[in-house]
Structure formats: structure tokens, C-alpha cells
Design a protein around this motif. Structure first.
Motif, PDB file in Angstrom:
ATOM      1  N   GLY A 172      -3.456   0.868  -7.500  1.00  0.00           N
ATOM      2  CA  GLY A 172      -4.569   1.805  -7.604  1.00  0.00           C
ATOM      3  C   GLY A 172      -4.156   3.226  -7.922  1.00  0.00           C
ATOM      4  O   GLY A 172      -5.011   4.038  -8.296  1.00  0.00           O
ATOM      5  N   THR A 217       0.832  -1.201   0.000  1.00  0.00           N
ATOM      6  CA  THR A 217       0.000   0.000   0.000  1.00  0.00           C
ATOM      7  C   THR A 217       0.871   1.257   0.000  1.00  0.00           C
ATOM      8  O   THR A 217       2.098   1.195   0.160  1.00  0.00           O
ATOM      9  CB  THR A 217      -0.896   0.020   1.247  1.00  0.00           C
ATOM     10  N   THR A 237      -4.415   2.482   0.182  1.00  0.00           N
ATOM     11  CA  THR A 237      -4.633   2.162  -1.231  1.00  0.00           C
ATOM     12  C   THR A 237      -3.488   1.321  -1.779  1.00  0.00           C
ATOM     13  O   THR A 237      -2.320   1.691  -1.634  1.00  0.00           O
ATOM     14  CB  THR A 237      -4.732   3.444  -2.071  1.00  0.00           C
TER      15      THR A 237
END
Length: 351
Positions: free
Chosen positions: A305, A278, A301
Motif C-alpha cells: 500500500g 505491514t 498498512t
């Protein structure tokens, strides 16, 4: 789900659990003997001094290569085989200190299990197979069949209640196995490599099905696999075993960033880092002369992404959580992940 804290009472735990096979195996429980010494004495160490705690509602994956001890450990956790030493605690009670009748009732009513081989009864229909454990419990026919029909619908097999196992595909047979294991509404759900015999596409479909069911049912799941990709898709936390010992326990992100040994590093080497790590994992403190930020990225996230946005600019992005800026990420950090440069540094010594 959040990783259980030390203050949370685990629903399932084991303390110094070992399972050794062979005459006089108990004398090797102190763990001091070398593997060669145990082999010379005809003793096979399947599980050695394992300690772990599993939180309620957690999907806990145990993985390792063939012969690592993962299936033996899950059978100890499920009360199927008694360890040579140590304790297996369900809600704080040692399973193997219970009277045999109580242990049997606990396993029938509060535990469910799915194996790699579907083990369906060929002479029973889908309805009969799913209702079978309720029949063993002595539940009246109308009640057990009603419950079985609910489970059949839950796993997407409504309309096939009268089919026999031979009339179903492999994926459908495993859905029957899952429905059967859920019929008694167990609190603990053990799955021992349940999808490894399936074709890749069906296997992925069944992984998605398991995630769907867990979102509905919120069971405490202990899942066995040798496939790190499967572990990543399903697990809240992952335990890696080698030669009967627990090498490391952590989230997929923790295992990738901080492998305890080269063995763990090898398991995670080909993991899809951009899908697992992340923004929090690659953030850094902004420098005093840092240029203005290009945007903001939530800390949780996955890199996949936001990779395209970060790659498109020279400016860093702020990593935010609860309205606070935790740090920044930039193109260089993105490239470190995408080309596979090691973020963790040299492996620390491990068991």
C-alpha cells in the motif's frame, strides 16, 4: 479480528490431543516412542499431543502437507472421531465426556461442516439439500424450507431452488454445501479443504464468498487447507502441522518473520510478503542524524500500500499508530521485502 489473549475463554480448545491408530496404541501416548518403534508395533500416529485454543468469531486455519494430520485433528475438534488421548473442549466442556445423545444434538444444532467433496444428495433439489439437516432435526416443512430459502439467497443462488446438483457448476454445488452447513445456524463452522477441488478462478471467488459471509455472520471458523496463499487470505491465525504435530501457531506475519523451523520457513518462502507484512514489521528506530521525514504511514498498512511512495524518495517515512510515531521505514527496508531478502534470520529450532 484481534488474536485472542490468554485471558479470553476460548470457544474451542484441545489439550494434549492425540489420535493413534492400531492395536494397543494407547501405550504410546506418553510420546516417548520413536516413529520407528510405533511403526514396528503397527501403530500409526495421526495426531500427536496437540494443544490449541480458538477464540469466538476467529477464523483459524490449520494447514500442512498431505498426511500431516490436519483433517484428523479437525474431525476430533468436531466430535466426529474420539481421540486416543487428551480433551476437546467446547465452551469448557469435554466433548467426549458428554452423553452420546447430547453430543449428537450439539453437533446437529451448534456445529456445521463443509467437506472437499460436496456430498450433495443427487435426488434432492437445491432446496431439498439445504433443508435436509433441518428435516433431520424434525423441523416442520414450512419452517425448514423458509430457512433454507434464506440460506440459498445468502450464498447467491436465489432462483435455483428447484435445480438438481447435476445441473449446477462445481462452484454452485459448493455454495449449496455451504448453505446446507449454515442452515442450522451453527456457532462452530468446520471447513475441510472445501475449495481444493475447484478451478483456480472459482476457488478465489469462493474464498471471497467465505470472507463476505464471515463479515455478515461472524462464525467461529476452523478451516483446513494445504495452500498458504489461501490461509493468508482467510485466516486470523494459522496453525502449521507436520507428521501429526503442531509446529507453530501465529498470524501470517508472525510465521513469515519468526518461523519456528525450516519446515515453516519452506511454507512461507514464496508468500507475497508485500501484501502480508505491514509497516510495523519493517520499521526501525530513527538514527540521531536522520534527515527529515517524507511522510507518514499507518503501522497496520501492508507494504504494497505504500511501496511506491517509499521507493520514490531517499527520505524515510514515519510509522504512526494512535497519533504516536513508532519508528521509520526507508527504501532499503522496502528492497529487503521486494527482492525477498530474509527478515527473520536463521530459523529457530522447532518441533
Amino acid at each position: 479480528m484481534p488474536v485472542p489473549s490468554s485471558a479470553d475463554a476460548p470457544v474451542l480448545a484441545c489439550r494434549h490431543v492425540s489420535k493413534l491408530y492400531g492395536h494397543g496404541a494407547a501405550r504410546f501416548l506418553d510420546g516417548r516412542a520413536a516413529p520407528e518403534e510405533m511403526a514396528a508395533a503397527g501403530v500409526i500416529p495421526a495426531v500427536i499431543d496437540v494443544n490449541l485454543a480458538i477464540g469466538r468469531g476467529e477464523t483459524f486455519v490449520i494447514m500442512g502437507l498431505s498426511g500431516s494430520g490436519k483433517s484428523t485433528l479437525v474431525r476430533c475438534l468436531a466430535g466426529l472421531i474420539e481421540p486416543t488421548g487428551g480433551e476437546v473442549l467446547f465452551e469448557g466442556r469435554d466433548l467426549f465426556a458428554l452423553p452420546e445423545r447430547e453430543l449428537i444434538q450439539l453437533r446437529r444444532h451448534r456445529m456445521g461442516m463443509v467437506f472437499q467433496h460436496f456430498a450433495l444428495l443427487p435426488h434432492l433439489t437445491v432446496l431439498g439439500n439445504v433443508a435436509f439437516p433441518l428435516d433431520v432435526q424434525g423441523m416442520p416443512k414450512a419452517q425448514r424450507e423458509a430457512r433454507a430459502r434464506e440460506m440459498i439467497e445468502l450464498v447467491g443462488l436465489k432462483g435455483r431452488e428447484a435445480y438438481f446438483p447435476r445441473e449446477l457448476s462445481g462452484g454452485q454445488q459448493q455454495r449449496v454445501g455451504i448453505a446446507r452447513s449454515l442452515a442450522a445456524d451453527p456457532e462452530l463452522w468446520f471447513l475441510d479443504e472445501p475449495f481444493s477441488a475447484l478451478d483456480p478462478l472459482i476457488r478465489r471467488e469462493m474464498q471471497d464468498e467465505l470472507k463476505r459471509l464471515q463479515a455478515i455472520l461472524n462464525k467461529t471458523i476452523v478451516f483446513i487447507t494445504h495452500d498458504f496463499d489461501e490461509a493468508v487470505r482467510l485466516a486470523d491465525r494459522i496453525a502449521i502441522m507436520k507428521d501429526g504435530r503442531l509446529v507453530q501457531v501465529g498470524t501470517a506475519e508472525e510465521l513469515i518473520l519468526h518461523p519456528a523451523s525450516d519446515y515453516v520457513r519452506a511454507f512461507t518462502r514464496d508468500a507475497p510478503r508485500a501484501k502480508i507484512l505491514t509497516a510495523r514489521a519493517i520499521l526501525r528506530t530513527p538514527g540521531p542524524d536522520e534527515a527529515g521525514i517524507a511522510g507518514m504511514v499507518p503501522a497496520s498498512t501492508p507494504i504494497a500500500g505504500f511501496a511506491q511512495q517509499v521507493e520514490a524518495t531517499d527520505k524515510p517515512f514515519a510509522v504512526v499508530e494512535d497519533g504516536r510515531i513508532l519508528g521509520v521505514i526507508d527504501r532499503r527496508a522496502m528492497m529487503d521485502v521486494l527482492v525477498g531478502r530474509d527478515l527473520a534470520g536463521p530459523a529457530e529450532p522447532g518441533p
